[in-house]
Design a protein around this motif. Sequence first.
Motif, PDB file in Angstrom:
ATOM      1  N   LEU A 115       0.836  -1.206   0.000  1.00 24.63           N
ATOM      2  CA  LEU A 115       0.000   0.000   0.000  1.00 24.63           C
ATOM      3  C   LEU A 115       0.869   1.253   0.000  1.00 24.63           C
ATOM      4  N   PRO A 116       0.413   2.350  -0.601  1.00 17.26           N
ATOM      5  CA  PRO A 116       1.155   3.620  -0.493  1.00 17.26           C
ATOM      6  C   PRO A 116       1.282   4.025   0.976  1.00 17.26           C
ATOM      7  N   TYR A 117       2.454   4.577   1.331  1.00 18.14           N
ATOM      8  CA  TYR A 117       2.739   4.932   2.726  1.00 18.14           C
ATOM      9  C   TYR A 117       3.015   6.424   2.806  1.00 18.14           C
ATOM     10  N   TRP A 118       2.069   7.162   3.412  1.00 18.86           N
ATOM     11  CA  TRP A 118       2.192   8.609   3.616  1.00 18.86           C
ATOM     12  C   TRP A 118       2.565   8.830   5.080  1.00 18.86           C
ATOM     13  N   HIS A 119       3.734   9.448   5.333  1.00 18.38           N
ATOM     14  CA  HIS A 119       4.279   9.557   6.686  1.00 18.38           C
ATOM     15  C   HIS A 119       4.306  11.018   7.127  1.00 18.38           C
ATOM     16  N   ILE A 120       3.681  11.293   8.266  1.00 18.55           N
ATOM     17  CA  ILE A 120       3.711  12.634   8.875  1.00 18.55           C
ATOM     18  C   ILE A 120       4.242  12.461  10.293  1.00 18.55           C
ATOM     19  N   ILE A 121       5.372  13.090  10.612  1.00 16.92           N
ATOM     20  CA  ILE A 121       5.937  12.986  11.956  1.00 16.92           C
ATOM     21  C   ILE A 121       5.671  14.281  12.708  1.00 16.92           C
ATOM     22  N   GLY A 122       5.106  14.161  13.899  1.00 19.09           N
ATOM     23  CA  GLY A 122       4.735  15.337  14.684  1.00 19.09           C
ATOM     24  C   GLY A 122       5.948  16.075  15.219  1.00 19.09           C
ATOM     25  N   GLU A 123       5.916  17.383  15.132  1.00 20.56           N
ATOM     26  CA  GLU A 123       6.968  18.245  15.666  1.00 20.56           C
ATOM     27  C   GLU A 123       6.310  19.457  16.308  1.00 20.56           C
ATOM     28  N   ALA A 124       6.897  19.943  17.392  1.00 22.15           N
ATOM     29  CA  ALA A 124       6.376  21.146  18.038  1.00 22.15           C
ATOM     30  C   ALA A 124       6.460  22.317  17.061  1.00 22.15           C
ATOM     31  N   GLY A 125       5.358  23.029  16.893  1.00 18.71           N
ATOM     32  CA  GLY A 125       5.341  24.191  16.004  1.00 18.71           C
ATOM     33  C   GLY A 125       4.939  23.886  14.579  1.00 18.71           C
ATOM     34  N   LEU A 126       4.699  22.612  14.239  1.00 22.35           N
ATOM     35  CA  LEU A 126       4.283  22.270  12.876  1.00 22.35           C
ATOM     36  C   LEU A 126       2.876  22.802  12.628  1.00 22.35           C
ATOM     37  N   LYS A 127       2.709  23.648  11.611  1.00 22.20           N
ATOM     38  CA  LYS A 127       1.444  24.338  11.370  1.00 22.20           C
ATOM     39  C   LYS A 127       0.577  23.580  10.363  1.00 22.20           C
ATOM     40  N   ALA A 128      -0.715  23.907  10.391  1.00 25.58           N
ATOM     41  CA  ALA A 128      -1.668  23.234   9.511  1.00 25.58           C
ATOM     42  C   ALA A 128      -1.358  23.500   8.040  1.00 25.58           C
ATOM     43  N   ASP A 129      -0.899  24.738   7.712  1.00 28.56           N
ATOM     44  CA  ASP A 129      -0.668  25.041   6.294  1.00 28.56           C
ATOM     45  C   ASP A 129       0.488  24.237   5.702  1.00 28.56           C
ATOM     46  N   GLU A 130       1.372  23.688   6.557  1.00 28.80           N
ATOM     47  CA  GLU A 130       2.444  22.841   6.053  1.00 28.80           C
ATOM     48  C   GLU A 130       1.939  21.446   5.705  1.00 28.80           C
ATOM     49  N   LEU A 131       0.827  21.026   6.284  1.00 31.43           N
ATOM     50  CA  LEU A 131       0.287  19.690   6.049  1.00 31.43           C
ATOM     51  C   LEU A 131      -0.964  19.713   5.166  1.00 31.43           C
ATOM     52  N   ILE A 132      -1.769  20.768   5.278  1.00 29.34           N
ATOM     53  CA  ILE A 132      -2.996  20.871   4.479  1.00 29.34           C
ATOM     54  C   ILE A 132      -2.714  21.554   3.149  1.00 29.34           C
ATOM     55  N   GLY A 133      -2.009  22.690   3.186  1.00 32.16           N
ATOM     56  CA  GLY A 133      -1.706  23.434   1.964  1.00 32.16           C
ATOM     57  C   GLY A 133      -1.665  24.926   2.243  1.00 32.16           C
ATOM     58  N   HIS A 134      -1.197  25.696   1.248  1.00 25.13           N
ATOM     59  CA  HIS A 134      -1.095  27.144   1.417  1.00 25.13           C
ATOM     60  C   HIS A 134      -1.054  27.809   0.051  1.00 25.13           C
TER      61      HIS A 134
END
Length: 456
Positions: free
Chosen positions: A232-251
């Motif tokens: 299966l395709p593997y999409w990886h997001i690792i949590g970091e303090a200060g990571l904003k929504a626009d970096e993960l959703i879009g901008h």
Amino acid sequence: MAKSQYARALAVFTYSKKPKNLKPGKVRVVRYRGKPVRVMLDKDGKRLKVLDAPKDVAPLIKKAETLQVVDGTLKIVVKEKPERYAPKPPAPKPEPAKEEPKPPPPPPPEPEPKPAPPPPKPEPKPPPTRVTYELTDEERRKAMLVPVPDKGPIPTPYIRWELIPAYCHVKDIVYVDYPIPQAPKGLLPELREMFRRNRIYQNKAPVNVLIWGPPGTGKSEVVKKFAEDTGLPYWHIIGEAGLKADELIGHWELREGRTVWVEGVIPKAVKLGGILHFDEANLLEPDVLARLNELMDSKRQLTIKETGEIIKAHPDLFIIFTINPPVYQGLKAIPEQVRNRLTKRYWLDYPPPDVEFKIIKEKLKLSDAELKPPTKNQPASGTLAKDIADVMKIINNLRKQQDFSYIPSIRDVQSFVQDLKEGDDFFTAFDRNIKAAYYGEEADRIEEALKAVRPR
């Protein structure tokens, strides 16, 4: 605390809240890039004093805006300075005018050539487009009924593989599966079964998975191994303090004079399908997690409020969270509305000793002559077996005690064995990889735990 008590400190940092996992008034050794740094939290728990640090680390600490201590590791946060514009180079001095020679007499006039046709105008470049592939309702119904085999790759006829990035393919993952109370057959068969149920019931009772446990128990590896085994395709997001929504959703971004929408990794995964793995999820900001509510319930959709777009989740989207318990410093509990949507939960503790032997052997690619893991009828054998058995006996005793500031993980055992393989003796490898993580009274207790198994 009086100011004079910080006279010899390299640096002092003040916090509005008491940092977790640091005992006030006690000196502790933390590590920055593997190098020891001695720190002490004052009695009121709001000032952190750096007592000692290596010469190459001390200047970084003095310039730091603040320090964070997570799992015995020091993180240095430096406030970035705004870049200044480079000064413009001085304009070149004009050269003195030269006397032009007198022009020769003009040649006789030639017939005027016919004007060349004008070059064709270049066609304008089309604006960058986003992935707009959508399954029909009929295709969605068919995708939900595709059978999931017990072993091997899972068929995904409705995933557009030509749109899946190369980084979503994982391979060569080392993970030794074993039964746990919530997964008697092991986590790999369990995740496969949960994917099957999510594929069938996603519009009524979607399955979202939470795997949690102490650091270094293989939570992330089991998800990657599941992706490798199933294809299966593997999409990886690792949590970091200060990571904003626009970096993960879009901008929105300005490109060639036009404002375009740049899509983040979450909408791509939602559109194209596969495993969406939120690693260290309880380090993500609450506003990021709040965007996932509709995606994790029976609506199975992601709303992009910046563009007004509503993305219906691909039938093969499978969401997995992995976290360390919130008792570790810097971590917080996942918001209740998100936790309620994590419908399947698994606690992954430290593995039993026989499994840990197998993990060490596989991770370091040890030969049978170096290590042969134990069986029901035979103890471990090989040139490294005795040393590994002793250090694991010490560490398993430490893991049962909850008052230590740091609990050794599988990674620590792996580092210890790696030093043995390179020729270090038992005590050198033990001091470097285990005992050096402690200071003061805790270091004395580690020495006592060593004596109980193998005296110096």
